[in-house]
Design a protein around this motif. Structure first.
Motif, PDB file in Angstrom:
ATOM      1  N   ALA A  77       0.698  -1.222  -0.005  1.00  0.00           N
ATOM      2  CA  ALA A  77       0.056   0.050  -0.064  1.00  0.00           C
ATOM      3  C   ALA A  77       0.906   1.347  -0.085  1.00  0.00           C
ATOM      4  O   ALA A  77       0.681   2.264  -0.559  1.00  0.00           O
ATOM      5  N   LEU A  78       1.915   1.127   0.617  1.00  0.00           N
ATOM      6  CA  LEU A  78       2.959   2.427   0.835  1.00  0.00           C
ATOM      7  C   LEU A  78       3.430   2.699  -0.575  1.00  0.00           C
ATOM      8  O   LEU A  78       3.736   3.751  -1.124  1.00  0.00           O
ATOM      9  N   ASP A  79       3.833   1.739  -1.550  1.00  0.00           N
ATOM     10  CA  ASP A  79       4.474   1.902  -2.929  1.00  0.00           C
ATOM     11  C   ASP A  79       3.150   2.396  -3.736  1.00  0.00           C
ATOM     12  O   ASP A  79       3.636   3.467  -4.557  1.00  0.00           O
ATOM     13  N   TRP A  80       1.977   2.133  -3.504  1.00  0.00           N
ATOM     14  CA  TRP A  80       1.106   2.674  -4.192  1.00  0.00           C
ATOM     15  C   TRP A  80       0.850   4.231  -3.796  1.00  0.00           C
ATOM     16  O   TRP A  80       0.477   4.991  -4.528  1.00  0.00           O
ATOM     17  N   LEU A  81       0.890   4.423  -2.441  1.00  0.00           N
ATOM     18  CA  LEU A  81       0.505   5.768  -1.890  1.00  0.00           C
ATOM     19  C   LEU A  81       1.511   6.826  -2.066  1.00  0.00           C
ATOM     20  O   LEU A  81       1.215   8.106  -2.166  1.00  0.00           O
ATOM     21  N   GLN A  82       2.784   6.655  -2.068  1.00  0.00           N
ATOM     22  CA  GLN A  82       4.030   7.595  -1.965  1.00  0.00           C
ATOM     23  C   GLN A  82       3.992   8.510  -3.408  1.00  0.00           C
ATOM     24  O   GLN A  82       4.047   9.571  -2.967  1.00  0.00           O
ATOM     25  N   PRO A  83       3.662   8.053  -4.590  1.00  0.00           N
ATOM     26  CA  PRO A  83       3.556   9.154  -5.693  1.00  0.00           C
ATOM     27  C   PRO A  83       2.287  10.202  -5.497  1.00  0.00           C
ATOM     28  O   PRO A  83       2.370  11.184  -6.006  1.00  0.00           O
ATOM     29  N   ARG A  84       1.385   9.760  -4.692  1.00  0.00           N
ATOM     30  CA  ARG A  84       0.380  10.627  -4.454  1.00  0.00           C
ATOM     31  C   ARG A  84       0.396  11.682  -3.239  1.00  0.00           C
ATOM     32  O   ARG A  84      -0.376  12.405  -2.859  1.00  0.00           O
ATOM     33  N   LEU A  85       1.546  11.385  -2.654  1.00  0.00           N
ATOM     34  CA  LEU A  85       1.812  12.336  -1.346  1.00  0.00           C
ATOM     35  C   LEU A  85       2.768  13.617  -1.632  1.00  0.00           C
ATOM     36  O   LEU A  85       3.775  13.287  -2.716  1.00  0.00           O
ATOM     37  N   GLU A  86       2.905  14.492  -0.934  1.00  0.00           N
ATOM     38  CA  GLU A  86       3.704  15.634  -1.253  1.00  0.00           C
ATOM     39  C   GLU A  86       4.811  15.531  -0.250  1.00  0.00           C
ATOM     40  O   GLU A  86       4.679  14.929   0.843  1.00  0.00           O
ATOM     41  N   ARG A  87       6.023  15.850  -1.017  1.00  0.00           N
ATOM     42  CA  ARG A  87       7.261  15.645   0.151  1.00  0.00           C
ATOM     43  C   ARG A  87       7.056  16.373   1.324  1.00  0.00           C
ATOM     44  O   ARG A  87       6.668  17.736   1.310  1.00  0.00           O
ATOM     45  N   GLY A  88       7.418  15.870   2.287  1.00  0.00           N
ATOM     46  CA  GLY A  88       7.423  16.350   3.789  1.00  0.00           C
ATOM     47  C   GLY A  88       6.270  16.061   4.288  1.00  0.00           C
ATOM     48  O   GLY A  88       6.151  16.419   5.639  1.00  0.00           O
ATOM     49  N   GLU A  89       5.255  15.424   4.027  1.00  0.00           N
ATOM     50  CA  GLU A  89       3.953  15.200   4.558  1.00  0.00           C
ATOM     51  C   GLU A  89       4.445  14.069   5.755  1.00  0.00           C
ATOM     52  O   GLU A  89       5.272  12.903   5.257  1.00  0.00           O
ATOM     53  N   ARG A  90       3.926  14.127   7.088  1.00  0.00           N
ATOM     54  CA  ARG A  90       4.067  13.254   7.821  1.00  0.00           C
ATOM     55  C   ARG A  90       3.013  11.741   7.901  1.00  0.00           C
ATOM     56  O   ARG A  90       1.889  12.027   7.530  1.00  0.00           O
ATOM     57  N   LEU A  91       3.703  10.711   7.941  1.00  0.00           N
ATOM     58  CA  LEU A  91       2.858   9.335   7.848  1.00  0.00           C
ATOM     59  C   LEU A  91       2.917   8.632   9.064  1.00  0.00           C
ATOM     60  O   LEU A  91       3.967   8.786   9.748  1.00  0.00           O
ATOM     61  N   VAL A  92       1.535   7.986   9.340  1.00  0.00           N
ATOM     62  CA  VAL A  92       1.700   7.188  10.403  1.00  0.00           C
ATOM     63  C   VAL A  92       1.133   5.582   9.686  1.00  0.00           C
ATOM     64  O   VAL A  92       0.221   5.677   8.974  1.00  0.00           O
ATOM     65  N   LEU A  93       2.158   4.674   9.830  1.00  0.00           N
ATOM     66  CA  LEU A  93       1.986   3.285   9.563  1.00  0.00           C
ATOM     67  C   LEU A  93       1.388   2.383  10.669  1.00  0.00           C
ATOM     68  O   LEU A  93       2.278   2.473  11.709  1.00  0.00           O
ATOM     69  N   ILE A  94       0.287   1.980  10.817  1.00  0.00           N
ATOM     70  CA  ILE A  94      -0.235   1.273  11.627  1.00  0.00           C
ATOM     71  C   ILE A  94      -0.238  -0.404  11.098  1.00  0.00           C
ATOM     72  O   ILE A  94      -1.183  -0.432  10.424  1.00  0.00           O
ATOM     73  N   SER A  95       0.534  -1.125  11.499  1.00  0.00           N
ATOM     74  CA  SER A  95       0.420  -2.561  11.060  1.00  0.00           C
ATOM     75  C   SER A  95       1.198  -3.548  11.966  1.00  0.00           C
ATOM     76  O   SER A  95       1.901  -3.037  12.999  1.00  0.00           O
ATOM     77  N   ASP A  96       1.220  -4.961  11.679  1.00  0.00           N
ATOM     78  CA  ASP A  96       2.040  -5.701  12.302  1.00  0.00           C
ATOM     79  C   ASP A  96       3.055  -6.103  11.306  1.00  0.00           C
ATOM     80  O   ASP A  96       4.045  -7.082  11.872  1.00  0.00           O
ATOM     81  N   PHE A  97       3.327  -5.331  10.144  1.00  0.00           N
ATOM     82  CA  PHE A  97       4.541  -5.590   9.403  1.00  0.00           C
ATOM     83  C   PHE A  97       4.868  -7.038   9.074  1.00  0.00           C
ATOM     84  O   PHE A  97       5.985  -7.519   8.844  1.00  0.00           O
TER      85      PHE A  97
END
Length: 204
Positions: A77-97
């Protein structure tokens, strides 16, 4: 959906998202989110006040998806999301990874070049220490099975997978840009966030 103490990991993840979301709104930050499973997703771009948070909370509470294409794990999901984000935006990932393999680690490293990331590692106590040796019934919502913790090979595989995940996340958190906080299903989520995010000098 997994949990042996107090709640499921998915419920804990939703609670953490809600707590952080309301805190961000109170601080005047924009909030957006990507809620997904393997079957679909609901993505909300960052918006001010509650215009971004409320759709995220609805997706978390009722499971409704606005798009049919989902993701197999948080790093896909992060790979899909990254091109849609502006540089410097803060991210929170909630997962068991669970999908933190070598490719997943590279995805996270690419993200850290552009963003500050808070990674909330959702854990169940069973994952930290296998139970007493025996055979335990398990259920994934559609299928029943048995977990044989008396099998030395099975115990070794579980421990090896867990240790590899812990080592990878700890190594990533040792570099710049990633703050890692582990939260167990038998912990109070508000207290866990307070413990992990409050600067040491500011704690009562």
């Amino acid at each position: 959906q997994f949990g042996t103490r107090v709640t499921f990991k998915s419920i804990l993840a939703a609670q953490l998202a809600a707590l952080l979301g309301w805190a961000a709104v109170a601080a005047g930050d924009r909030v957006g989110g990507l809620v997904f499973d393997a079957d679909g997703r609901s993505d909300t771009p960052p918006r001010a006040q509650t215009r971004g948070l409320l759709p995220v909370l609805r997706a978390l509470s009722d499971g409704a998806k606005t798009q049919p294409a989902g993701f197999g794990g948080v790093l896909a999901a992060l790979d899909w999301l990254q091109p849609r984000l502006e540089r410097g935006e803060r991210l929170v990932l909630i997962s068991d990874f669970r999908d933190l393999d070598a490719d997943g680690q590279q995805s996270l490293r690419r993200c850290l070049r552009r963003h500050e990331v808070l990674a909330l590692w959702v854990q169940d106590p069973l994952e930290l220490a296998p139970p007493v040796r025996g055979r335990y019934p398990i259920f994934d919502g559609s299928r029943h099975g048995l977990l044989d913790t008396a099998d030395p090979a099975q115990r070794a595989r579980l421990a090896q997978a867990w240790n590899a995940r812990e080592e990878a996340l700890t190594a990533l958190a040792a570099g710049p840009g990633l703050h890692l906080l582990a939260v167990r299903t038998d912990e109070d989520p508000a207290q866990a966030l307070r413990r992990g995010l409050t600067p040491p000098g500011a704690r009562a």
